[in-house]
Design a protein around this motif. Structure first.
Motif, PDB file in Angstrom:
ATOM      1  N   GLY B 171       1.077  -2.177  -0.587  1.00 31.10           N
ATOM      2  CA  GLY B 171       0.044  -0.188   0.244  1.00 31.10           C
ATOM      3  C   GLY B 171       0.718   0.915  -0.409  1.00 31.10           C
ATOM      4  O   GLY B 171       0.864   2.657   0.302  1.00 31.10           O
ATOM      5  N   ASN B 172       1.829   1.169  -0.698  1.00 30.66           N
ATOM      6  CA  ASN B 172       3.223   3.002  -0.151  1.00 30.66           C
ATOM      7  C   ASN B 172       2.337   3.466  -1.259  1.00 30.66           C
ATOM      8  O   ASN B 172       3.139   4.795  -2.212  1.00 30.66           O
ATOM      9  CB  ASN B 172       4.330   2.189  -1.071  1.00 30.66           C
ATOM     10  N   ARG B 173       1.440   3.028  -1.743  1.00 32.62           N
ATOM     11  CA  ARG B 173       0.099   4.183  -2.557  1.00 32.62           C
ATOM     12  C   ARG B 173      -1.214   3.510  -2.855  1.00 32.62           C
ATOM     13  O   ARG B 173      -1.149   2.425  -2.601  1.00 32.62           O
ATOM     14  CB  ARG B 173       1.234   4.818  -4.647  1.00 32.62           C
ATOM     15  N   GLY B 174      -1.539   4.597  -4.003  1.00 32.95           N
ATOM     16  CA  GLY B 174      -3.009   4.114  -4.022  1.00 32.95           C
ATOM     17  C   GLY B 174      -3.003   3.625  -5.153  1.00 32.95           C
ATOM     18  O   GLY B 174      -2.576   3.152  -6.516  1.00 32.95           O
ATOM     19  N   ILE B 175      -4.540   3.027  -5.416  1.00 37.48           N
ATOM     20  CA  ILE B 175      -5.152   2.450  -6.290  1.00 37.48           C
ATOM     21  C   ILE B 175      -6.240   2.878  -6.612  1.00 37.48           C
ATOM     22  O   ILE B 175      -6.718   3.127  -6.572  1.00 37.48           O
ATOM     23  CB  ILE B 175      -6.136   0.339  -6.183  1.00 37.48           C
ATOM     24  N   VAL B 176      -6.572   2.701  -8.051  1.00 38.06           N
ATOM     25  CA  VAL B 176      -6.867   3.967  -8.983  1.00 38.06           C
ATOM     26  C   VAL B 176      -8.046   2.209  -9.762  1.00 38.06           C
ATOM     27  O   VAL B 176      -7.796   1.117 -10.207  1.00 38.06           O
ATOM     28  CB  VAL B 176      -7.003   3.958  -9.975  1.00 38.06           C
ATOM     29  N   ARG B 177      -9.831   2.266 -10.074  1.00 35.13           N
ATOM     30  CA  ARG B 177     -10.567   2.128 -10.052  1.00 35.13           C
ATOM     31  C   ARG B 177     -11.062   2.797 -11.196  1.00 35.13           C
ATOM     32  O   ARG B 177     -11.706   3.978 -10.536  1.00 35.13           O
ATOM     33  CB  ARG B 177     -11.386   1.148  -9.438  1.00 35.13           C
ATOM     34  N   GLY B 178     -11.862   2.886 -12.637  1.00 33.71           N
ATOM     35  CA  GLY B 178     -12.277   3.614 -13.388  1.00 33.71           C
ATOM     36  C   GLY B 178     -13.612   3.235 -14.327  1.00 33.71           C
ATOM     37  O   GLY B 178     -12.947   1.782 -14.381  1.00 33.71           O
ATOM     38  N   LEU B 179     -14.458   4.050 -14.213  1.00 34.44           N
ATOM     39  CA  LEU B 179     -15.754   3.160 -15.819  1.00 34.44           C
ATOM     40  C   LEU B 179     -16.039   4.030 -16.326  1.00 34.44           C
ATOM     41  O   LEU B 179     -15.898   5.670 -15.996  1.00 34.44           O
ATOM     42  CB  LEU B 179     -16.584   2.604 -14.612  1.00 34.44           C
ATOM     43  N   ASP B 180     -15.825   4.001 -17.501  1.00 30.94           N
ATOM     44  CA  ASP B 180     -16.449   4.742 -18.232  1.00 30.94           C
ATOM     45  C   ASP B 180     -17.024   4.440 -19.724  1.00 30.94           C
ATOM     46  O   ASP B 180     -17.304   3.468 -20.191  1.00 30.94           O
ATOM     47  CB  ASP B 180     -14.678   5.926 -19.589  1.00 30.94           C
ATOM     48  N   ALA B 181     -18.212   4.666 -19.671  1.00 30.33           N
ATOM     49  CA  ALA B 181     -19.179   4.902 -20.827  1.00 30.33           C
ATOM     50  C   ALA B 181     -19.573   6.204 -21.724  1.00 30.33           C
ATOM     51  O   ALA B 181     -19.566   6.714 -21.612  1.00 30.33           O
ATOM     52  CB  ALA B 181     -20.405   4.200 -20.039  1.00 30.33           C
ATOM     53  N   GLU B 182     -19.436   5.800 -23.114  1.00 35.10           N
ATOM     54  CA  GLU B 182     -19.646   6.470 -24.724  1.00 35.10           C
ATOM     55  C   GLU B 182     -20.213   6.119 -24.949  1.00 35.10           C
ATOM     56  O   GLU B 182     -20.496   4.579 -26.095  1.00 35.10           O
ATOM     57  CB  GLU B 182     -18.358   7.041 -24.797  1.00 35.10           C
ATOM     58  N   ILE B 183     -21.927   6.909 -25.746  1.00 31.12           N
ATOM     59  CA  ILE B 183     -22.863   6.811 -26.565  1.00 31.12           C
ATOM     60  C   ILE B 183     -23.008   7.557 -27.608  1.00 31.12           C
ATOM     61  O   ILE B 183     -23.202   9.202 -27.654  1.00 31.12           O
ATOM     62  CB  ILE B 183     -23.857   6.995 -26.119  1.00 31.12           C
ATOM     63  N   ASP B 184     -23.233   6.781 -28.562  1.00 30.07           N
ATOM     64  CA  ASP B 184     -22.413   7.540 -30.055  1.00 30.07           C
ATOM     65  C   ASP B 184     -23.904   7.327 -30.799  1.00 30.07           C
ATOM     66  O   ASP B 184     -24.464   6.381 -31.248  1.00 30.07           O
ATOM     67  CB  ASP B 184     -21.413   7.522 -31.447  1.00 30.07           C
ATOM     68  N   LEU B 185     -24.945   8.729 -30.390  1.00 31.47           N
ATOM     69  CA  LEU B 185     -26.209   8.609 -30.444  1.00 31.47           C
ATOM     70  C   LEU B 185     -26.330   7.784 -32.292  1.00 31.47           C
ATOM     71  O   LEU B 185     -27.998   7.462 -32.431  1.00 31.47           O
ATOM     72  CB  LEU B 185     -27.657   9.591 -30.049  1.00 31.47           C
ATOM     73  N   ASN B 186     -26.010   9.560 -32.905  1.00 34.14           N
ATOM     74  CA  ASN B 186     -25.999   8.585 -34.449  1.00 34.14           C
ATOM     75  C   ASN B 186     -25.512   7.500 -34.899  1.00 34.14           C
ATOM     76  O   ASN B 186     -26.588   6.671 -35.750  1.00 34.14           O
ATOM     77  CB  ASN B 186     -25.297   9.604 -35.251  1.00 34.14           C
ATOM     78  N   SER B 187     -24.624   6.864 -33.828  1.00 32.56           N
ATOM     79  CA  SER B 187     -24.760   4.697 -34.295  1.00 32.56           C
ATOM     80  C   SER B 187     -25.686   4.371 -34.041  1.00 32.56           C
ATOM     81  O   SER B 187     -25.365   3.427 -34.615  1.00 32.56           O
ATOM     82  CB  SER B 187     -23.619   4.946 -34.070  1.00 32.56           C
ATOM     83  N   THR B 188     -26.312   4.326 -32.581  1.00 37.00           N
ATOM     84  CA  THR B 188     -26.717   3.653 -32.195  1.00 37.00           C
ATOM     85  C   THR B 188     -28.761   3.514 -32.279  1.00 37.00           C
ATOM     86  O   THR B 188     -29.180   2.966 -32.436  1.00 37.00           O
ATOM     87  CB  THR B 188     -26.815   4.331 -30.609  1.00 37.00           C
TER      88      THR B 188
END
Lengths: 282, 554
Positions: B171-188
């Motif tokens: 634990g000599n430094r932190g842990i990073v967790r991440g989530l990202d979502a992207e929606i291109d409405l014109n393609s969807t």
């Protein structure tokens, strides 16, 4: 698409909510009884604060060191080493030279390049020995928690008429060891008035505190830059190793603000085993 | 018999697979070595004690990647022995700090090991490497990218960040967790494929975990940040914006205050042949986000706060670059690029390029949280800040105009004027020093002697009454395309208030380029300064000696 969107929102919400520690006041922990006993052998810790009078971030670091001193009392010994670019003499009001040969030597040998920086018992935590002020508090907490392996007693005799200072150091180890240990003795002066650059309004005026008091300033390495061997042979448990020194206090130093600190360090890695401080007029 | 058959089958399988492994694979690589040999030069303040025995600095790396169909893997070797002056001494070391393996299909992508990633503009997560700065905040962990439907991309990452050569442990430094979502409405959305307006939405969340072992403060062990973004484009217009928020994250950078952080970045642009206009706005408030709250240098940043200032390439124009202030800043930038058409009076035979750029960054307004607590006191909420109020304190302002003109097949020139305001006390930490107010002018003329031979002359002047005073610079470059170039250059600090420091910083260079390989040698002096890339900066100390740069790729 709707179900994917809902799933994504749920996942984001899960990460966001589960990964949050919202802290409510009080944000600062209350100082406990950490003063250390008079009689028992306690582990003491040396915090070396590498600083300079034109270093804008240094007053905040000095305040942090003071806060830690308040928390740990006599278990924590602070030594401010004025060295490097920000300690250089400039035009008034920054014409006070608090650099020392010993401090300059440590500054170069331990690779201090940014200020404020500090060392806690000159120990490695991970693979860093010199750290920014943000790491001081947890490292001091770790170092204070170690069981002591040695003790130091300092006796001082000061004669005001000729400003002669006699120092006697008794070192005692709790275990036999064949490792090499050195004793370093230093003279410190507290509360030296002078100017200090500053960028933290919560500490004082910005950009310059004209009536600043430089605390715990290293004035001299009494027995050189790296001290001397505790003994020529192997160290024997519970044996007293006595070292005596004598010096004349510089006329500019205020005796009532001066103290002697002594520390034992392992020569193989420079880590400090024990440290002690005594004011010369105690 | 059955055993023999099995062995033959296995051998043939291994043989055919081995053949594929070699013949169908693609291997790429790149190598670079930057070296500096230093010698004492008392005139510019470099003596033997400054060099301290480290006469040679060598920074080098080698990147190798292997690709076979949807599988790829790679390593990067680095050696800083010893690091070039100006790089953090913690860089010293050698080894393989970056290795990875990845599988990518249309539906899913998985990466294990070290990787770089960015969510949106990077306001809450961006890991990247910048060799020139000695900066690398790569994540070591896993990355997953899923495309569940056309136009939808979901990314998930977790790991620990690189901190020079220090191994992540205990634990000599932190842990990073991440989530990202992207929606291109014109393609969807069906029927939106050819809609006149294109719409993209994105959202991300990042959380870091770092144990609280601080005896003074009651610190959050889990700190989260959240961001939402949108991109709208219609015809020649484009509008993009992102807002980010971070919960209490007391750290060495923000003086251990518990205020929430926020950042917003917006951009409106118009583009058509011959004309481009961009307006950008940014507000940052307490948005330093590191995976070690105790680190206060250029390391372990989880996020990236993009600068909205022009990055100058000419030496004197780049002498005072802006460094992003993560504790708070409000900025704007306006950029106009116009090509005066060919054949017009001003455009001439080849047309004339005109670029006007203006940017300014101010501090945010900080009010005390009560009557007794000074602003930004540690262990408090720090301060209150009105989102829309701009402080009078200017950090940086840059107005520059550039004209680019080709006169004939032989002659072309660039002329630039720049007016600069640079708060050196804030940006470089020189408290008490007056802000630098400078006028900078430069001319860059190229003469093509023949198809292969050309001469280029740069003349620059920087005029200021602050800091080191006035500078003049000249550079002459002779190029024999496509292989050789020779330059002779000098920067002269003739206006330094201390006459003993009115130095010349001369340099002679030659370079050789063959295919993808380049070798350059420079002998001379380098003036002290600051180099910034993307608002992240490092100090460059004055030096004197020989520099070599060697790079190649395959």
């Amino acid at each position: 698409m709707k179900k994917y969107t809902l799933l994504l929102i749920a996942l984001l919400a899960f990460i966001f909510i589960s990964g949050c520690d919202k802290i409510d006041p009080p944000y600062v922990n209350t100082p406990g009884d950490n003063g250390g006993g008079e009689e028992e052998l306690v582990q003491k810790v040396l915090l070396e604060d590498y600083t300079g009078h034109t270093c804008v971030n240094c007053p905040a670091a000095a305040k942090l060191a003071g806060d830690l001193k308040q928390l740990y009392g006599e278990k924590l010994i602070i030594m401010a080493v004025h060295a490097g670019y920000f300690a250089e003499v400039e035009s008034p009001p920054f014409d006070l030279d608090l650099r020392t040969q010993t401090g300059n030597s440590w500054n170069a040998d331990f690779g201090v390049i940014s200020y404020p920086s500090g060392m806690i018992n000159r120990g490695f935590f991970g693979d860093r020995r010199v750290v920014g002020k943000g790491d001081w508090a947890p490292r001091v907490a770790t170092a204070v928690g170690i069981d002591p392996k040695a003790g130091i007693e300092i006796e001082t005799t000061y004669n005001e008429s000729d400003r002669k200072l006699e120092i006697k150091i008794d070192s005692r180890f709790l275990e036999n060891t064949n490792e090499n240990y050195f004793l370093q003795v230093c003279l410190l002066e507290d509360s030296i008035p002078g100017a200090q650059r500053n960028n933290d309004a919560s500490v004082g005026d910005t950009p310059t505190i004209t009536d600043y008091f430089h605390r715990h300033v290293l004035r001299k390495g009494v027995n050189g830059n790296y001290g001397e061997a505790v003994t020529a042979g192997a160290i024997v448990a519970n044996e007293n190793y006595t070292h005596e020194y004598s010096l004349n206090l510089n006329a500019d130093y205020k005796a009532k603000h001066c103290s002697v600190i002594a520390f034992l360090y392992r020569t193989s890695d420079n880590e400090i085993l024990q440290v002690e401080e005594r004011h010369i007029l105690e | 018999m059955r055993k023999v058959f099995s062995i033959v089958f296995l051998l043939s399988f291994f043989y055919s697979y081995s053949q594929d492994f070699i013949e169908k694979a693609q291997v790429n690589g790149s190598f670079q070595l930057d070296g500096q040999y230093y010698h004492a030069d008392n005139a510019i303040g470099i003596n033997d004690s400054t060099i301290d025995g480290r006469k040679l600095g060598l920074n080098g790396f080698g990147n190798i990647s292997y690709t076979l169909g949807k599988f790829s893997a790679g390593v990067r070797y680095e050696a800083f022995l010893t690091p070039i002056a100006g790089f953090d001494p913690l860089q010293q070391g050698n080894g393989v700090p970056y290795m990875w393996a990845s599988y990518q299909s249309d539906f899913i992508g998985v990466t294990v090991g070290n990787f770089y990633e960015q969510f949106g503009n990077g306001l809450i997560l961006r890991t990247y490497e910048e060799w020139t700065l000695g900066y690398d905040n790569s994540l070591n962990g896993m990355k997953l990218v899923i495309r569940p439907a056309t136009g939808i991309t979901v990314k998930a990452v977790y790991g620990s960040q690189r901190y020079y050569w220090q191994k992540f442990e205990n634990g000599n430094r932190g842990i990073v967790r991440g989530l990202d979502a992207e929606i291109d409405l014109n393609s969807t959305i069906k029927g939106w494929e050819s809609a006149p307006i294109r719409v993209i939405f994105g959202a991300s969340g990042v959380s870091k975990y770092q144990k609280d072992s601080d005896p003074l403060f009651n610190l959050p062990e889990n700190v989260s940040a959240f961001a939402g973004r949108m991109n709208l484009s219609a015809g020649k217009f484009n509008f993009a914006t992102e807002y980010a928020n971070k919960i209490n994250d007391p750290s060495a950078i923000n003086n251990f205050i518990y205020k929430e952080g926020q950042a917003v970045l917006s951009s409106l642009s118009f583009s058509q042949p011959g004309l481009g206009v961009v307006l950008q706005l940014k507000r940052v408030d307490n948005m330093s986000f590191k995976s070690d709250r105790g680190v206060d240098g250029n390391a372990l940043d989880i996020n990236f706060l993009p600068p909205i200032n022009r990055t100058h390439s000419y030496s004197l124009a780049a002498r005072y670059p802006y460094a992003t202030q993560p504790n708070g800043e409000m900025g704007m930038q306006f950029q106009l690029n116009y090509k005066i058409p060919k054949g017009s009076k001003l455009g001439g035979k080849y047309g004339t390029g005109v670029a006007v750029n203006f940017s300014q960054v101010n501090d945010i307004v900080r009010n005390p949280i009560n009557d007794t607590t000074p602003v930004n006191s540690q262990g408090t909420l720090g301060y209150e800040s009105d989102f829309f109020k701009v402080s009078d304190h200017i950090f940086f302002r840059d107005l520059n105009i550039e004209i680019n003109k080709k006169f004939s097949r032989k002659w072309k020139a660039v002329v630039q004027y720049m007016n600069l305001y640079y708060d050196i006390a804030t940006i470089e930490g020189h408290a008490g020093e007056e802000p630098v107010k400078a006028n900078i002018g430069l001319v860059d003329v190229t003469y093509n002697i023949s198809n292969r031979n050309s001469l280029r002359l740069e003349l620059q002047g920087l005029f200021t009454e602050q800091d080191d005073g006035d500078w003049a610079a000249a550079m002459l470059e002779y190029t024999i395309a496509p292989t050789w170039f020779f330059t002779i250059a000098d920067q002269y600090n003739y206006g330094h208030p201390d006459k003993s420091q009115q130095n010349h910083y001369y340099a002679f260079s030659l370079g050789y380029v063959k295919q993808a390989s380049r070798i350059a040698l420079t002998y001379g002096r380098q003036s002290e300064g600051v180099i910034c890339i993307g608002g992240v900066c490092r100090q460059v100390p004055a030096s004197s000696g020989l520099t070599i740069s060697l790079s190649t790729s395959f």
